[in-house]
Motif scaffolding. Sequence first.
Motif, PDB file in Angstrom:
ATOM      1  N   ALA A   1     -68.737  -3.106  66.195  1.00 37.60           N
ATOM      2  CA  ALA A   1     -68.221  -3.111  64.824  1.00 37.60           C
ATOM      3  C   ALA A   1     -66.882  -3.829  64.785  1.00 37.60           C
ATOM      4  CB  ALA A   1     -68.063  -1.681  64.299  1.00 37.60           C
ATOM      5  N   TYR A   2     -66.637  -4.474  63.654  1.00 35.29           N
ATOM      6  CA  TYR A   2     -65.340  -5.135  63.477  1.00 35.29           C
ATOM      7  C   TYR A   2     -64.991  -5.159  62.000  1.00 35.29           C
ATOM      8  CZ  TYR A   2     -68.073  -9.315  62.213  1.00 35.29           C
ATOM      9  OH  TYR A   2     -68.949 -10.187  61.624  1.00 35.29           O
ATOM     10  N   ILE A   3     -63.715  -5.393  61.711  1.00 38.11           N
ATOM     11  CA  ILE A   3     -63.225  -5.484  60.331  1.00 38.11           C
ATOM     12  C   ILE A   3     -62.681  -6.886  60.116  1.00 38.11           C
ATOM     13  CG2 ILE A   3     -61.474  -4.665  58.703  1.00 38.11           C
ATOM     14  CD1 ILE A   3     -61.691  -1.927  60.044  1.00 38.11           C
ATOM     15  N   ARG A   4     -63.074  -7.486  59.016  1.00 36.52           N
ATOM     16  CA  ARG A   4     -62.607  -8.829  58.687  1.00 36.52           C
ATOM     17  C   ARG A   4     -62.119  -8.863  57.254  1.00 36.52           C
ATOM     18  NH1 ARG A   4     -65.484 -11.424  55.046  1.00 36.52           N
ATOM     19  NH2 ARG A   4     -67.720 -11.130  54.765  1.00 36.52           N
ATOM     20  N   ASN A   5     -61.396  -9.936  56.937  1.00 36.40           N
ATOM     21  CA  ASN A   5     -61.003 -10.169  55.549  1.00 36.40           C
ATOM     22  C   ASN A   5     -61.897 -11.253  54.955  1.00 36.40           C
ATOM     23  OD1 ASN A   5     -60.026 -12.597  56.605  1.00 36.40           O
ATOM     24  ND2 ASN A   5     -57.904 -11.917  56.636  1.00 36.40           N
ATOM     25  N   GLY A   6     -61.599 -11.664  53.717  1.00 40.63           N
ATOM     26  CA  GLY A   6     -62.423 -12.650  53.041  1.00 40.63           C
ATOM     27  C   GLY A   6     -62.346 -14.035  53.638  1.00 40.63           C
ATOM     28  N   ARG A   7     -61.357 -14.285  54.495  1.00 46.53           N
ATOM     29  CA  ARG A   7     -61.224 -15.581  55.177  1.00 46.53           C
ATOM     30  C   ARG A   7     -61.960 -15.606  56.513  1.00 46.53           C
ATOM     31  NH1 ARG A   7     -55.991 -14.386  53.381  1.00 46.53           N
ATOM     32  NH2 ARG A   7     -55.273 -13.823  55.475  1.00 46.53           N
ATOM     33  N   PHE A   8     -62.644 -14.511  56.856  1.00 44.62           N
ATOM     34  CA  PHE A   8     -63.371 -14.372  58.106  1.00 44.62           C
ATOM     35  C   PHE A   8     -62.459 -14.263  59.314  1.00 44.62           C
ATOM     36  CE2 PHE A   8     -66.686 -15.613  55.275  1.00 44.62           C
ATOM     37  CZ  PHE A   8     -67.806 -14.966  55.752  1.00 44.62           C
ATOM     38  N   ASP A   9     -61.221 -13.790  59.088  1.00 43.50           N
ATOM     39  CA  ASP A   9     -60.375 -13.384  60.199  1.00 43.50           C
ATOM     40  C   ASP A   9     -60.859 -12.023  60.685  1.00 43.50           C
ATOM     41  OD1 ASP A   9     -58.643 -15.590  59.883  1.00 43.50           O
ATOM     42  OD2 ASP A   9     -57.466 -14.515  58.374  1.00 43.50           O
ATOM     43  N   ILE A  10     -61.134 -11.886  61.964  1.00 49.65           N
ATOM     44  CA  ILE A  10     -61.441 -10.572  62.530  1.00 49.65           C
ATOM     45  C   ILE A  10     -60.117  -9.878  62.812  1.00 49.65           C
ATOM     46  CG2 ILE A  10     -62.492  -9.315  64.435  1.00 49.65           C
ATOM     47  CD1 ILE A  10     -64.570 -11.465  64.686  1.00 49.65           C
ATOM     48  N   LEU A  11     -59.841  -8.826  62.049  1.00 48.50           N
ATOM     49  CA  LEU A  11     -58.547  -8.148  62.127  1.00 48.50           C
ATOM     50  C   LEU A  11     -58.548  -6.980  63.096  1.00 48.50           C
ATOM     51  CD1 LEU A  11     -57.690  -8.138  58.308  1.00 48.50           C
ATOM     52  CD2 LEU A  11     -57.079  -9.835  60.039  1.00 48.50           C
ATOM     53  N   ALA A  12     -59.701  -6.399  63.340  1.00 43.79           N
ATOM     54  CA  ALA A  12     -59.815  -5.286  64.282  1.00 43.79           C
ATOM     55  C   ALA A  12     -61.258  -5.194  64.737  1.00 43.79           C
ATOM     56  CB  ALA A  12     -59.367  -3.968  63.651  1.00 43.79           C
ATOM     57  N   ALA A  13     -61.456  -4.728  65.958  1.00 41.57           N
ATOM     58  CA  ALA A  13     -62.800  -4.557  66.493  1.00 41.57           C
ATOM     59  C   ALA A  13     -62.787  -3.432  67.501  1.00 41.57           C
ATOM     60  CB  ALA A  13     -63.295  -5.847  67.158  1.00 41.57           C
ATOM     61  N   ASN A  14     -63.913  -2.709  67.614  1.00 46.88           N
ATOM     62  CA  ASN A  14     -63.992  -1.745  68.703  1.00 46.88           C
ATOM     63  C   ASN A  14     -64.311  -2.495  69.991  1.00 46.88           C
ATOM     64  OD1 ASN A  14     -66.741  -2.299  68.499  1.00 46.88           O
ATOM     65  ND2 ASN A  14     -67.301  -0.269  67.747  1.00 46.88           N
ATOM     66  N   ALA A  15     -64.297  -1.784  71.095  1.00 48.89           N
ATOM     67  CA  ALA A  15     -64.449  -2.447  72.398  1.00 48.89           C
ATOM     68  C   ALA A  15     -65.784  -3.165  72.492  1.00 48.89           C
ATOM     69  CB  ALA A  15     -64.310  -1.411  73.515  1.00 48.89           C
ATOM     70  N   LEU A  16     -66.845  -2.546  71.974  1.00 47.98           N
ATOM     71  CA  LEU A  16     -68.161  -3.168  72.066  1.00 47.98           C
ATOM     72  C   LEU A  16     -68.261  -4.365  71.120  1.00 47.98           C
ATOM     73  CD1 LEU A  16     -70.829  -3.076  73.479  1.00 47.98           C
ATOM     74  CD2 LEU A  16     -71.644  -1.381  71.810  1.00 47.98           C
ATOM     75  N   GLY A  17     -67.600  -4.283  69.984  1.00 50.45           N
ATOM     76  CA  GLY A  17     -67.573  -5.427  69.074  1.00 50.45           C
ATOM     77  C   GLY A  17     -66.859  -6.614  69.689  1.00 50.45           C
ATOM     78  N   GLN A  18     -65.753  -6.351  70.364  1.00 51.30           N
ATOM     79  CA  GLN A  18     -65.028  -7.440  71.010  1.00 51.30           C
ATOM     80  C   GLN A  18     -65.833  -8.002  72.175  1.00 51.30           C
ATOM     81  OE1 GLN A  18     -60.941  -6.600  71.814  1.00 51.30           O
ATOM     82  NE2 GLN A  18     -60.588  -8.516  72.903  1.00 51.30           N
TER      83      GLN A  18
END
Length: 294
Positions: free
Chosen positions: A129-146
């Motif tokens: 899992a990860y969190i992004r903004n509308g520009r597709f910047d990945i701002l945070a991710a869990n270890a498995l997402g990264q």
Amino acid sequence: MNDCERREQADEVREFLSTRRARITPQRAGLPVFGGNRRVTGLRREEVALLAGMSVDYYIRLERGNLKGASDSVLDSLSRALQLDDAERAYLYDLARAATASERRPPTAVGRIRPVVLRVLDAMTDLPAYIRNGRFDILAANALGQALYAPVYDSPLFAQRGPVNTARFVFLDPGSADFWPEWERAANDSVAYLRTETGRSPQDRGLMDLIGELSTKSDEFAQRWARHDVKFQRSGVKRLHHPLVGDLALPYEALDLPAAPGLRITIYAPEPDAPERQALDLLASWTGSTAVER
């Protein structure tokens, strides 16, 4: 809104409506065709006006970029006449809202991701899992997402800059074609999502800078940007090729975070007995378990 912004907005309205009109044939619209000498590939302006129940002069005004004051009923009629899908209809409404607003509000400030959201990411140890903004910047991710997105995180594009941005990776890193086996689909979707975001956030300077950068550096991006396609990102199956665990077909859900406007969490969740589940378990065994903000 200054004069330059008004011109840009009018250009966007004109190009969006004209490209939607060009794809609808009279036959598809249920209109009779008289004679065989049509100079346009799609509908004529007067045919759109007829289908939408408005005067030709009024439709011409709309297509020239003037949506100011257009009512919901007008936008609905136009959406039906041009056979817009949900994403295109929402985009048309966004353009109309921007044109009608007496003054443009500053963009919503998005600060650091709240600790409770990072804890939620951290708790999902078996789902990327990860969190992004509308520009597709990945701002945070869990270890498995990264770990899943390791080729993106490891791209030389982001060695001297941050955060990781999947749109830049798609169009500016040659390795993206290895990571996304369905590269054409990934490229088309990325551009359509960014175009949709410009309707929601017309004042996002970072978004406009990103689009300018990609348009300048990537012909593939520029060609797709000219199509004016829009699309919602909600759910589906994403096909990836991971250098360690191979080909993956991962169902995903993309969910907006109501308390953090502009941010979205994407979660990959394969079936328990799917080969992808085994591949993610193997990948998880090589990672830690802490969600990281980038």
